[in-house]
Enzyme design. Structure first.
Site, PDB file in Angstrom:
ATOM      1  N   ASP A  82     -30.234  21.554   5.266  1.00 35.82           N
ATOM      2  CA  ASP A  82     -29.909  22.925   4.881  1.00 35.82           C
ATOM      3  C   ASP A  82     -30.237  23.154   3.416  1.00 35.82           C
ATOM      4  O   ASP A  82     -29.655  22.519   2.534  1.00 35.82           O
ATOM      5  CB  ASP A  82     -28.429  23.198   5.135  1.00 35.82           C
ATOM      6  CG  ASP A  82     -28.049  24.649   4.853  1.00 35.82           C
ATOM      7  OD1 ASP A  82     -28.953  25.511   4.877  1.00 35.82           O
ATOM      8  OD2 ASP A  82     -26.872  24.924   4.613  1.00 35.82           O
TER       9      ASP A  82
ATOM     10  N   ASP B 100     -34.986  30.438   3.476  1.00 37.02           N
ATOM     11  CA  ASP B 100     -34.059  29.707   4.341  1.00 37.02           C
ATOM     12  C   ASP B 100     -34.802  28.991   5.460  1.00 37.02           C
ATOM     13  O   ASP B 100     -35.115  29.582   6.488  1.00 37.02           O
ATOM     14  CB  ASP B 100     -33.032  30.684   4.919  1.00 37.02           C
ATOM     15  CG  ASP B 100     -31.962  29.971   5.733  1.00 37.02           C
ATOM     16  OD1 ASP B 100     -31.958  28.730   5.739  1.00 37.02           O
ATOM     17  OD2 ASP B 100     -31.140  30.653   6.357  1.00 37.02           O
TER      18      ASP B 100
END
Length: 528
Positions: free
Chosen positions: A118, A333
């Site tokens: 992440d 992202d």
């Protein structure tokens, strides 16, 4: 003659130091729905539980995962971008909820963990001395491995050390009764009552050098000391299999793994991601990107701090026509499948793309995208161009997502949705494919260049100016072993006597290169 030899020796040592500080470490990314993921993290009994790629069901699954991720983002207390549970509507059992995973080895002896990756969070945490964790047996998951997941036990690792409240990276120091206590951590998310909590420890992360996409043999591996969240208690979506074997945060904070690797002198403070057509790819720690790459600076949003990988788009262009008043701020992202734009900008971009499409509008059941079509052939539409400062441009050559053909017709959608946040968007993996995305934390900028991922030849970067020694990111006088005996922290080129597997910043190839150079120097000196 003596001075010439001394000069040659200085050059050899300097080059050896440059090589040491310019290392690359690589790890394979596993997309949870890729063919590789199906083969490596699924049981044979669940082979039909996931839809075929490019089917409507496949993209419904990804879109649902993004939706839940977006829902959690709105309530995040700590991270800017956080995990989603993923869809449970297609899988017949519990399923991983993240987008990309990689195997890592921690501790001595080493234990393997399949962690979610992440870029929107910072801490590396793994299930540890569990009080309340997600199940770790393979039979619980319909898309998990044929082997069980692991639980970390610091007392079973000879290289683990307590991470004290007195350390500057202990954000929960105010909750400690004494600076000599072990530092606690808690990561909270408002939505879904999702959290991970426990104690911070220090241990070894095992890495392998990478040279031109070839992983070198075990003699060239290194062991880097990092801070790890001993995740004793998880709640909410974490208990439902979002990241049952842990999560590696790649964010810009000092406590992230890239920060420790850089401070230990093992690599430049940067990493890159690339994605292949199967949606898997590679992560390269230490990669600064090629000289031909374009770039744009990261933005500071919260209290003049870098809270995530955020950039500013000056304008959105369709082909050679730039739309007015389309500037916005966006997250980069990699953990998100698709792309989201602020409502007003989304509308302008979508209408302009729609104007170039000569096809019948179509609504597909279960698909949330507004602009979908059906035609006898895939139309040619102009590229979407995101314009950044200094005239740098990120070009999305294929803005449409094409589904499998149905009865001779091609079905496709514009895979962009409103972000639900004014002035803030998010660029997902669907528009990163075909690029090597470089997260340059040293210069705080995003870089990108065309990439075929597995065919890329990633060259080790030049050492950063002035990085002749590496600051030790860990305590010098308060670091403790599990038995309570004080142990000196590991530094580049030196290990504590009781922890022989501590990290070293010297690769095997660097040492051999230095040895051969010294032999050459000796031979040259004998000729003078």
């Amino acid at each position: 003659m003596v001075s010439r030899s001394a000069f040659l020796l200085f050059c050899v040592l300097f080059l050896a130091t440059e090589e040491t500080l310019a290392s690359l470490f690589s790890s394979r990314l596993i997309h949870r729905f890729s063919d590789e993921g199906r083969a490596s993290i699924k049981t044979p009994s669940s082979s039909d539980s996931l839809p075929n790629k490019q089917s409507l069901e496949y993209y419904r699954l990804l879109a649902e995962s993004d939706f839940r991720r977006q829902r959690m983002n709105l309530g995040a207390k700590v991270q800017s971008l956080v995990p989603s549970e993923g869809s449970k509507t297609i899988s017949s059992g519990n399923d991983f909820g993240w987008l990309h995973y990689t195997w890592i080895d921690i501790g001595t002896p080493s234990v393997s963990f399949l962690v979610a990756l992440d870029t929107g969070s910072n801490l590396l945490w793994i299930p540890c001395n569990c009080v309340q964790c997600a199940p770790l047996t393979s039979t619980y998951y319909s898309s998990l491995a044929t082997k069980d997941l692991n639980e970390y036990n610091p007392s079973s690792s000879s290289t683990s050390k307590v991470f004290l409240c007195s350390h500057k990276l202990c954000d929960s120091a105010s909750d400690c009764e004494s600076p000599k206590e072990q530092c606690p951590y808690t990561v909270n998310y408002l939505s879904g009552n999702t959290s991970s909590s426990g104690l911070l420890v220090e241990d070894i992360l095992h890495l392998t050098y990478n040279t031109n996409n070839r992983l070198m043999n075990g003699s060239s591996s290194v062991k880097a000391r990092v801070v790890i969240g001993c995740g004793k208690k998880q709640s909410g979506d974490y208990l439902d299999g979002v990241a049952p074997d842990g999560l590696m945060g790649l964010g810009p904070a000092e406590i992230s793994v890239p920060s420790f690797l850089s401070k230990a002198g093992l690599m430049r403070n940067s990493f890159s991601l690339c994605f292949d057509e199967e949606d898997s790819g590679r992560i390269y720690f230490g990669d600064m990107g090629p000289s031909i790459q374009q770039s744009t600076p990261f933005l500071q949003l919260d209290n003049n701090k870098y809270s995530g990988y955020i950039v500013g788009v000056e304008a959105c262009c369709i082909g050679n026509s730039c739309l007015k008043q389309t500037s916005f701020t966006t997250f980069i992202d990699s953990g998100q499948s698709f792309t989201y734009l602020p409502e007003e900008i989304y509308r302008k971009v979508a209408l302009e793309i729609d104007r170039h499409i000569n096809a019948t509008s179509k609504n597909f059941e279960g698909v949330s995208w507004e602009y979908c079509y059906e035609s006898s052939a895939e139309p040619k539409v102009p590229a979407i161009k995101l314009k950044f400062s200094h005239n740098n441009t990120f070009v999305i050559h294929k803005p449409l997502f094409v589904f499998q053909q149905s009865q001779g017709l091609v079905q496709f959608c514009l895979p962009i949705s409103p972000s639900g946040q004014e002035g803030i968007g998010s660029i997902g993996q669907n528009y990163m494919r075909g690029y090597r995305m470089v997260f340059d934390r040293e210069n705080m900028k995003l870089g990108w260049s065309p990439s075929k991922c597995q065919e890329d030849k990633i060259e080790p970067p030049q050492a950063s100016p002035g990085s002749t020694s590496s600051p030790n990111p860990l305590p010098t006088d308060e670091q403790q072993s599990r038995g309570g005996h004080a142990v000196s922290p590991a530094i580049a080129g030196k290990t504590p006597s009781k922890t022989p597997s501590s990290s070293s910043s010297y690769s095997f190839s660097s040492i051999m290169r230095l040895f051969n150079s010294l032999l050459l120097l000796h031979w040259l000196a004998s000729l003078m």
